[in-house]
Design a protein around this motif. Structure first.
Motif, short mmCIF file in Angstrom:
data_model
loop_
_atom_site.label_atom_id
_atom_site.label_comp_id
_atom_site.label_asym_id
_atom_site.label_seq_id
_atom_site.Cartn_x
_atom_site.Cartn_y
_atom_site.Cartn_z
N ARG A 180 62.55 71.39 107.98
CA ARG A 180 61.72 71.40 109.33
C ARG A 180 61.77 72.87 109.41
O ARG A 180 60.78 73.46 109.64
CB ARG A 180 62.10 70.85 110.32
CG ARG A 180 62.25 69.30 110.29
CD ARG A 180 62.25 68.35 111.51
NE ARG A 180 63.16 68.86 112.60
CZ ARG A 180 64.39 68.51 112.65
NH1 ARG A 180 65.00 67.55 112.02
NH2 ARG A 180 65.17 69.07 113.68
N VAL A 181 62.93 73.71 109.32
CA VAL A 181 62.90 75.00 109.52
C VAL A 181 62.31 75.69 108.19
O VAL A 181 61.44 76.73 108.72
CB VAL A 181 64.34 75.69 109.17
CG1 VAL A 181 64.54 77.25 109.19
CG2 VAL A 181 65.24 75.28 110.51
N ALA A 182 62.19 75.07 106.95
CA ALA A 182 61.25 75.72 106.19
C ALA A 182 59.98 75.59 106.24
O ALA A 182 59.16 76.42 106.08
CB ALA A 182 61.88 75.32 104.62
N LEU A 183 59.47 74.52 106.58
CA LEU A 183 58.15 74.17 107.03
C LEU A 183 57.76 75.01 108.17
O LEU A 183 56.39 75.84 107.82
CB LEU A 183 57.90 72.39 107.47
CG LEU A 183 56.51 72.35 107.88
CD1 LEU A 183 55.53 72.53 106.68
CD2 LEU A 183 56.60 70.80 108.37
N ALA A 184 58.45 75.19 109.29
CA ALA A 184 57.89 76.14 110.16
C ALA A 184 57.76 77.74 109.76
O ALA A 184 56.90 78.50 110.00
CB ALA A 184 58.90 76.23 111.28
N SER A 185 58.50 78.06 108.60
CA SER A 185 58.62 79.42 108.03
C SER A 185 57.35 79.44 107.37
O SER A 185 56.67 80.68 107.17
CB SER A 185 59.79 79.52 107.18
OG SER A 185 60.98 79.42 107.97
N VAL A 186 56.80 78.36 106.46
CA VAL A 186 55.57 78.53 105.83
C VAL A 186 54.59 78.92 106.65
O VAL A 186 53.63 79.87 106.57
CB VAL A 186 55.40 77.22 105.22
CG1 VAL A 186 54.02 77.13 104.69
CG2 VAL A 186 56.18 76.81 104.00
N LEU A 187 54.33 78.11 108.01
CA LEU A 187 53.45 78.55 108.98
C LEU A 187 53.61 80.06 109.45
O LEU A 187 52.65 80.58 109.71
CB LEU A 187 53.62 77.45 110.11
CG LEU A 187 53.29 75.98 109.84
CD1 LEU A 187 53.71 75.05 110.93
CD2 LEU A 187 51.98 75.72 108.96
N PHE A 188 54.84 80.33 109.87
CA PHE A 188 55.16 81.57 110.26
C PHE A 188 54.59 82.86 109.63
O PHE A 188 53.96 83.74 109.78
CB PHE A 188 56.58 81.72 110.65
CG PHE A 188 56.97 82.97 110.88
CD1 PHE A 188 56.99 83.67 112.39
CD2 PHE A 188 57.51 83.99 109.96
CE1 PHE A 188 57.30 84.66 112.78
CE2 PHE A 188 57.74 85.30 110.29
CZ PHE A 188 57.77 85.68 111.77
N ASN A 189 54.99 82.70 108.10
CA ASN A 189 54.62 83.82 107.12
C ASN A 189 53.20 83.55 107.14
O ASN A 189 52.51 84.73 106.85
CB ASN A 189 55.35 83.32 105.86
CG ASN A 189 56.83 84.24 105.56
OD1 ASN A 189 57.25 84.42 106.89
ND2 ASN A 189 57.14 84.20 104.52
N PHE A 190 52.56 82.74 107.01
CA PHE A 190 51.02 82.37 106.78
C PHE A 190 50.30 83.15 107.93
O PHE A 190 49.57 84.07 107.84
CB PHE A 190 50.34 81.02 106.83
CG PHE A 190 48.91 81.01 106.67
CD1 PHE A 190 48.34 81.36 105.65
CD2 PHE A 190 48.29 80.72 107.92
CE1 PHE A 190 46.83 81.14 105.69
CE2 PHE A 190 46.77 80.54 107.87
CZ PHE A 190 46.13 80.88 106.76
N SER A 191 50.81 82.90 109.29
CA SER A 191 50.18 83.40 110.45
C SER A 191 50.41 85.29 110.32
O SER A 191 49.64 85.79 110.76
CB SER A 191 50.99 82.86 111.65
OG SER A 191 52.31 83.44 111.77
N CYS A 192 51.60 85.73 109.84
CA CYS A 192 51.70 87.13 109.73
C CYS A 192 50.93 87.68 108.52
O CYS A 192 50.31 88.69 108.97
CB CYS A 192 53.36 87.29 109.35
SG CYS A 192 54.49 86.81 110.51
N ILE A 193 50.64 86.90 107.67
CA ILE A 193 49.67 87.62 106.63
C ILE A 193 48.29 87.52 107.26
O ILE A 193 47.51 88.55 107.10
CB ILE A 193 49.66 86.88 105.33
CG1 ILE A 193 51.03 86.77 104.49
CG2 ILE A 193 48.64 87.18 104.22
CD1 ILE A 193 51.41 85.92 103.57
N HIS A 194 48.02 86.62 107.94
CA HIS A 194 46.70 86.28 108.57
C HIS A 194 46.27 87.50 109.50
O HIS A 194 45.28 87.75 109.80
CB HIS A 194 46.57 85.04 109.21
CG HIS A 194 45.07 84.49 109.44
ND1 HIS A 194 43.88 85.10 108.99
CD2 HIS A 194 44.55 83.52 110.00
CE1 HIS A 194 43.08 84.37 109.58
NE2 HIS A 194 43.30 83.51 110.28
#
Length: 816
Positions: A694-708
């Motif tokens: 779950r931490v890793a999944l949230a990290s995927v979303l987090f990094n995408f938002s930073c790039i976006h």
């Protein structure tokens, strides 16, 4: 004639926990590598695998043989293990994954099996029961022991013997206890029927006892120096025992007549053949056959190789007694003969202490190893009927009794810490502190000379902190998975920095642009594990075609060289940079290796993506398709029960790899790959994902938002990300770190919208809020506004976390 090596059976990749040899030409073995193997004699001194039996990915601890029937002319293998099921396989030349039938009833690890007259099966389990099965159906449920049932015997179709970690042996008539045998001072581990006399038992108290059925103790056999695990009886009535002191011992008329030392920490199981040959299964994953018939002895070279392996062992000092170098004699002491078989004498050769054992058969001293310090107290300890190297007393409250923290050196400290916290209803926030306590109090521990211990859950390498260095401090908000060493090759001096913790600054947080990465690594351990698995696949008939080709080994070695150089401190100049051919080879291996062996390859991809993402530019779609296939994602999304450990590990590594790919400069509007990733991740059964995933999944979303924030993405991808963020925030119930990462991702996405009016995020509103970012109009749909409002209220009430509150205050202010 003395017993000497006859055959070495190589195919298992982990401890062999059970062996049975019903005929002179058939051996069955059960292993922690999740397989049972039937071996057929191919010559006087060799056996070959006939079939490999695998019904799952958990340990297989016990195996027995059912005689032939019309439907199974070669008989059946009865197999039990960690999956709590007893599986019955037809024996033939085919490898099998589907048993003929399965006996279900135990609620914990099945650790003992025996087949009695008329095909009666009796099983013993950690659930404290033994069960009797007739015609593949439960006949009797034997309840009465207070701890795990470690050994069972079916005397006939209504009388049974059981032995337990509660130190007792019980005789049953049907399902009633008619006699209890007491006398052992520790867990009773093995039983063997002695015709016309009674039975024998062995125990963790290092003794073997021989009893009459009436309960009288005939004699006690002393000689083992540690736990005694298994017993068998030779056709002439001699007794054979095996144990933790690396030995198989042969007893005649109450005396030890021969000791066979093995180059392994534990001899888990022993069996005898009708021709008097002896079969042993050991912690080194090897099955060995010993014979007292010269025409079945192995070649002189093979026997000499075994002797050399034995003499080069490092023996724990506690195994052979207290050692005071200054008082030890020199090699001249070996001129005097020993008094009995198995007697151990230590001599000082320079600064080295050697252990020699008297072999009564050859009337000579044989070197059995060099003496070193040992693990813990040198003796395993019992806790709740199970064995551990350490059982720590942990004081958690003044005046209250200490809590027991059991730990094996073959465990990941985070596994033991998580188990301790869960069992005592203590917050998981303390997991890092407990793990560091374990690391500190077991620093430098190493068993034997094998640094490649296979993790009991997934086959992963054992976690080991760096010798002589303080344990690494893991930030409390960056969760290090507590399950396997597979995804956490940490503790090495070459380890890269752990992923940065998302800290809460005192000033404005949003938009937050600092990416997180999963770069922690232990390259040598990863490399060792990958090649270990490759060798295991190469040496097994059914998987030999999966092993790496010579050309692939060259390219894989170049990748490891690159990673070793770039992760060194300070980083070394790289001699080669991975490119398309390297990626093609990695993905090819990943596609054809069995699921349980994929994790070091998955981990390799994780690091290549982190340090050399450009190499993937032409293989991006192929990469992500391969990752989802390797983690068997399609089966994950359809599950209604938790994943098995190997799949958990592979899913975790897949998510961490995707997180690493979303790094600065990644073009997220280039093709459909982002949408395909989110399409797949949206299907995740979130409630079944463990915390690290779950931490890793949230990290995927987090990094995408930073790039976006700095790189355009399609509206479809933005909507998918937002929908997945809402899903995570709605379903996350206990981990504030997951909620915080998802909340920051939500804030980053929302910060790109210029809101008109948002007086109260809890108020109902059907307004269509618009934003203009980089000249492009982005619409936050009414349904998304409603979902945003609901999620913010839900999360703020669920988590009393200042970081999360600060994020939602900023999101609220953005709309003011």
């Amino acid at each position: 004639m003395p017993y000497k090596l006859s055959a070495t059976l190589l195919s298992h990749s982990a401890d062999v926990r059970g062996v049975v040899s019903p005929t002179n030409n058939l051996v069955l073995s059960a292993s922690r590598d999740s397989t049972a193997i039937s071996w057929l004699r191919s010559s006087r001194s060799s056996f070959s695998p006939n079939s490999i039996l695998r019904s799952g990915s958990r340990f297989v601890n016990a195996v027995e043989y059912l005689p032939p029937t019309a439907d199974a002319p070669q008989g059946y293998a009865v197999v039990g293990g960690q999956d709590m099921v007893i599986n019955i396989f037809v024996l033939d030349s085919a490898n099998r994954e589907d048993p003929e039938c399965s006996l279900v009833g135990h609620t914990d690890n099945v650790c003992a099996l025996h087949v009695g007259p008329a095909g009666i099966i009796i099983s013993g389990s950690w659930d404290r029961t033994a069960k009797v099965w007739k015609n593949f159906a439960l006949q009797y449920d034997l309840k009465g022991h207070q701890q795990s049932v470690w050994a069972v015997l079916a005397l006939d179709d209504s009388h049974f013997l059981t032995a337990s970690a509660d130190k007792t042996i019980k005789l049953w008539m049907q399902n009633k206890v008619i006699r209890t045998y007491e006398g052992h001072r520790d867990a009773v581990r093995g039983l063997a029927l002695i015709p016309d006399l009674g039975f024998a038992s062995c125990s963790n108290d290092s003794e073997v006892r021989v009893w009459t059925m009436g309960g009288d103790l005939i004699y006690t056999l002393s000689g083992h120096t540690s736990f005694v695990y298994s017993l068998s009886v030779l056709p002439n009535g001699d007794l054979v025992s095996a144990g933790e002191d690396r030995s198989v011992r042969i007893w005649r008329d109450g005396e030890c007549v021969q000791v066979i030392i093995h180059p392994a920490i534990s001899v888990w199981s022993v069996s005898t053949m009708p021709n008097s040959d002896i079969v042993s299964g050991c912690s080194d994953g090897i099955v060995r056959v010993f014979s007292n018939s010269e025409d079945r002895w192995a070649t002189e070279a093979d026997r000499k190789a075994l002797e050399d392996q034995v003499s080069n062992q490092a023996l724990p000092s506690q195994q052979v007694g207290d050692v005071k170098k200054a008082d030890l004699p020199g090699s001249e002491a070996l001129a005097a003969p020993g008094k009995k078989a198995g007697e151990v004498k230590m001599v000082r050769i320079g600064d080295t202490v050697e252990a020699h054992q008297w072999d009564a058969v050859s009337s000579s001293w044989q070197k059995i190893g060099e003496v070193v310090d040992a693990v813990g107290s040198g003796r395993k300890q019992l806790f709740n009927g199970k064995e551990y190297d350490y059982v720590f007393d942990v004081d958690v409250q003044e005046g209250a009794p200490p809590l027991k923290l059991p730990y094996n050196v073959t465990e990941n400290p985070y596994t033991a810490a998580q188990r301790f916290l869960q069992q005592n209803d203590i917050s998981m926030n303390y997991i890092d502190e407990v793990a560091r306590f374990i690391e500190k109090n077991t620093a430098g521990v190493n068993l034997g000379s094998d640094n490649n211990y296979v993790d009991p859950f997934t086959g992963a390498s054992r976690y080991q902190p760096s010798t002589g260095q303080p344990p690494s401090t893991v930030p409390t908000s960056t969760y290090v998975d507590p399950y396997t060493g597979a995804s956490r090759y940490s503790g090495a001096s070459h380890a890269a920095s752990p992923p940065p913790t998302i800290q809460t600054p005192q000033t404005k947080i949003l938009p937050f642009k600092t990416l997180v990465t999963f770069k922690q690594s232990n390259i040598p351990a990863m490399r060792t594990k990958l090649y270990q698995f490759d060798n295991a696949l190469r040496n097994e008939i059914t998987t030999a075609t999966c092993a790496m080709y010579t050309e692939e080994q060259v390219l894989i070695e170049e990748v490891f060289t690159f990673l070793s150089q770039i992760t060194s401190n300070p980083a070394s100049p790289t001699s080669i940079t991975p490119s398309g051919p390297h990626i093609e080879v990695i993905l090819s291996i990943l596609n054809r290796w069995p699921a349980a062996q994929r994790f070091p390859v998955m981990d390799l991809v994780r690091l290549v993506v982190a340090y050399c993402a450009n190499a993937l530019s032409g293989n991006r779609k192929k990469l992500f398709d391969c990752l989802f296939n390797a983690s068997e994602w399609s089966s994950v999304v359809s599950r209604d029960s938790p994943m098995l450990k190997p799949q958990e590990t592979n899913v975790l590594l897949m998510l961490r790899t995707i997180t690493n790919y979303f790094q600065e400069g990644t073009l997220v509007n280039d093709g459909q790959w982002v949408q395909q990733i989110f399409d797949s991740l949206t299907q995740a059964p979130y409630q079944l994902l463990p915390k690290p995933q779950r931490v890793a999944l949230a990290s995927v979303l987090f990094n995408f938002s930073c790039i976006h924030l700095t790189t355009p993405a399609s509206i479809a991808a933005s909507d998918q990300c937002l929908s997945l963020i809402f899903k995570v925030l709605k379903l996350e119930g206990d981990d504030p770190e997951v909620a915080y990462r998802a909340a920051v991702a939500l804030g980053n996405i929302v910060s790109m919208f210029n809101f008109h009016v948002f007086d109260d995020y809890q108020s109902h509103s059907d307004k269509l809020y618009e934003a203009r970012d980089r000249g492009t109009a982005l619409n936050l749909k009414p349904a998304q506004v409603t979902e945003l409002r609901d999620v913010m209220g839900m999360i703020r009430s669920r988590f009393n976390d200042e970081r999360i509150s600060s994020i939602f205050q900023e999101i609220n202010s953005l709309a003011a």
